[in-house]
Design an enzyme around this catalytic site. Structure first.
Site, PDB file in Angstrom:
ATOM      1  N   TYR A  60      40.286  46.733  38.760  1.00  0.00           N
ATOM      2  CA  TYR A  60      39.574  47.978  39.078  1.00  0.00           C
ATOM      3  C   TYR A  60      38.616  48.284  37.922  1.00  0.00           C
ATOM      4  O   TYR A  60      38.902  47.974  36.775  1.00  0.00           O
ATOM      5  CB  TYR A  60      40.559  49.130  39.278  1.00  0.00           C
ATOM      6  CG  TYR A  60      41.349  49.034  40.564  1.00  0.00           C
ATOM      7  CD1 TYR A  60      40.996  49.800  41.674  1.00  0.00           C
ATOM      8  CD2 TYR A  60      42.438  48.185  40.684  1.00  0.00           C
ATOM      9  CE1 TYR A  60      41.714  49.731  42.866  1.00  0.00           C
ATOM     10  CE2 TYR A  60      43.165  48.097  41.870  1.00  0.00           C
ATOM     11  CZ  TYR A  60      42.794  48.882  42.957  1.00  0.00           C
ATOM     12  OH  TYR A  60      43.508  48.811  44.135  1.00  0.00           O
ATOM     13  N   GLU A  61      37.505  48.930  38.227  1.00  0.00           N
ATOM     14  CA  GLU A  61      36.439  49.068  37.228  1.00  0.00           C
ATOM     15  C   GLU A  61      36.804  49.974  36.058  1.00  0.00           C
ATOM     16  O   GLU A  61      36.115  49.984  35.040  1.00  0.00           O
ATOM     17  CB  GLU A  61      35.144  49.555  37.890  1.00  0.00           C
ATOM     18  CG  GLU A  61      35.228  50.954  38.432  1.00  0.00           C
ATOM     19  CD  GLU A  61      34.074  51.290  39.381  1.00  0.00           C
ATOM     20  OE1 GLU A  61      33.373  50.377  39.821  1.00  0.00           O
ATOM     21  OE2 GLU A  61      33.912  52.472  39.675  1.00  0.00           O
TER      22      GLU A  61
END
Lengths: 268, 286
Positions: A60-61
């Protein structure tokens, strides 16, 4: 009713959204390193992890690598993503050392709008300087679309979502088609599938135009054409998606129920 | 060198009208208490910098603190739109808002360049998108060694960066653990830095994925328990998802927004009073 060799008989009734999520989850092979967008992609990626692909490495970023959330995160940096992650790195690291460096196999994205070449708009509808609708903007998507080895997009099939022309190209799919990506020097292959609630579209090998190749059970070509803002190309003999198995449906519903319970828990 | 100060004094001393201000925290540790203090002190003409504007910039924009926004994703996470941000962009209310929009990768690299005292960063991004057409701070550059076309983005060096962290020790060293986002780069790229913390402890002890910012990188530390609400502080409190949902109808309506800010932010002396005020309305559940 169709059966699945691995997981037993197909489930009875399910929604088109459930079919879409299940179909998208099947796109992820076990062991894939997957950069996950929030919302529908996150739901599908976590279903894949719960079913056939427990070894998927979800990124996930916010910087979590190997996230193993037991409930779906509502935002991209929820604590549940860090809790059991293999590592948590900074935002520059996730984009530079992981994504840009070519360590991501699949970018899993949602969108507000896509065009026939899988280009994505999440910026504005209408003129940029005086927009009709101001959307949230780019987030991590432009570079995911650039550098992930391939991209899978999930989007409900609506004429306003699958549009003839985008107001703004936020993230590049296959550009103007053909070998546009190579000409632009983009390292990844670009979108290999657009999963909707009606079926699966894949780029034509030559023109790269998204073509309806598979219909979900109950959906028709006519319906898909009506829900597409451009003159939709359809494969000569479109295939049919295997309906969700009992196991897939059970695990998806449990995941969503746990998420809902956790969400309610925070507002109790 | 960091000194412990009341947030009101730290803000008065270090945040000035017309400054470029970065309040960072990627979903986790969003510095809400500091944002409210800037609003209370009526700062104006700020250039607000933040990857994900979130509720805090929605409030600062709606209260007229901002001249410009530099950002990469402007939504209410898991809920929908930031209505004050949209109203400013779509209708110039309460004032026109200049926007400079990037991708997350672009923003992250801009902070890295700023922290490295370089004029710009390079990345493999933006190519083929419409972003370079509307954002003048994205420009192509050729690698002098390979000839590869890349994109350059200028460094971010905020006049002041503000973050929220779990702890500081008595010497002013700051510990962040869990998701640390872009906060290290935000602090190290800034001319001045304020850190609000949950508490001051005698000694920092290691936590998983901990980042320690040495005291020499920080100007002021203010103790603000729950200062990141409605976001979360790993080890202290969870994300208050229902607050994000409750914000949607408040932010949607100009008058309701104004009344809410008047009552809970302008009408309180500090973040502790604010929390009591919104708790009395049933809005704080974590």
């Amino acid at each position: 009713m169709t059966t699945d060799g691995n997981t037993g008989k197909a489930a009875g009734s399910y929604t088109t959204d459930e079919m879409m999520t299940v179909a998208a989850s099947r796109e992820l092979a076990d062991g894939t390193v997957c950069f996950v967008g929030i919302g529908l992609p996150s739901e599908a990626a976590n279903l894949a992890r719960a079913t056939h692909a427990p070894g998927c490495v979800l990124i996930y970023e916010s910087g979590t690598v190997g996230a193993k959330p037991d409930v779906l995160p509502l935002s991209i940096g929820d604590g549940v993503l860090a809790e059991h992650a293999d590592s948590v790195v900074s935002v520059p690291e996730i984009f530079n050392y992981w994504l840009q460096a070519g360590r991501v196999d699949v970018g899993f994205l949602g969108a507000a709008q896509v065009d026939r070449f899988g280009n994505i708009n999440t910026t504005v509808v209408g003129d940029y300087d005086s927009p009709k609708v101001r959307l949230p903007g780019a987030g991590g998507a432009p570079e995911i679309a650039t550098s992930a080895k391939e991209v899978i997009i999930m989007l409900r099939h609506r004429p306003r979502a699958l549009v003839e022309e985008l107001s703004f190209i936020t993230s590049v799919g296959h550009g103007t088609g053909g070998n546009a990506r190579e000409e632009l020097g983009l390292p990844g292959k670009g979108p290999t599938a657009l999963i909707t609630d009606l079926g699966v579209l894949r780029p034509d090998p030559e023109t790269k135009e998204l073509t309806l190749v598979v219909l979900h059970p109950g959906a028709t070509v006519e319906q898909a054409r009506e829900a597409t803002g451009w003159d939709l190309k359809v494969a000569v003999n479109p295939g049919s998606t295997e309906p969700p198995t009992e196991k897939e449906l059970k695990l998806l519903r449990e995941l969503k129920a746990r998420t809902e319970a956790a969400r309610k828990g925070t507002s109790a | 060198m960091a000194h412990v100060a009341d947030l009101r004094e730290a803000t008065a001393e270090l945040v000035r009208d017309g400054d470029s201000v970065a309040l960072e925290g990627f979903t986790h540790l969003i510095p809400t208490a500091a944002a409210h203090e800037i609003i209370r002190q009526g700062r104006k003409d700020l250039t607000l910098i933040r990857m994900t504007p979130d509720l805090i910039y929605d409030q600062m924009i709606g209260m007229g603190c901002a001249r410009k926004l530099v950002f990469s994703w402007g939504g209410n996470p898991g809920v929908g739109s930031l209505h004050r941000f949209r109203d400013a962009v779509e209708n110039d209310w309460p004032a026109p808002l200049e926007i400079e929009e990037h991708s997350h990768a672009g923003m992250a690299n801009r902070y890295v360049a700023g922290a490295s005292n370089l004029p710009f960063a390079v990345l493999r991004g933006y190519v083929g998108t419409d972003l370079p057409k509307v954002t003048s701070t994205i420009a192509p550059i050729k690698c002098p060694f390979t000839g590869e076309e890349l994109m350059a983005v200028p460094a971010l060096n905020p006049d002041v960066s503000i973050i929220h962290a779990q702890q500081a020790d008595g010497r002013g060293n700051v510990a962040i653990w869990g998701i640390s986002g872009i906060q290290k780069e935000a602090v190290l790229s800034a001319r001045r830095a304020i850190v609000t913390v949950e508490e001051v402890v005698d000694e920092l002890v290691p936590h998983p994925f901990q980042v320690v910012l040495p005291a020499v990188a920080i100007d002021a530390i203010s103790v603000e328990p729950k200062g990141a609400h409605p976001s979360y502080a790993d080890g202290y409190y969870d994300r208050d998802n229902s607050f994000y949902e409750a914000w949607d109808p408040i932010g949607r309506d100009r008058e309701e927004f104004g009344a809410w800010m008047e009552e809970h932010v302008l009408g309180t002396e500090n973040f502790g009073e604010y929390l009591e005020s919104v708790r009395a309305k049933g809005m704080v559940t974590k």
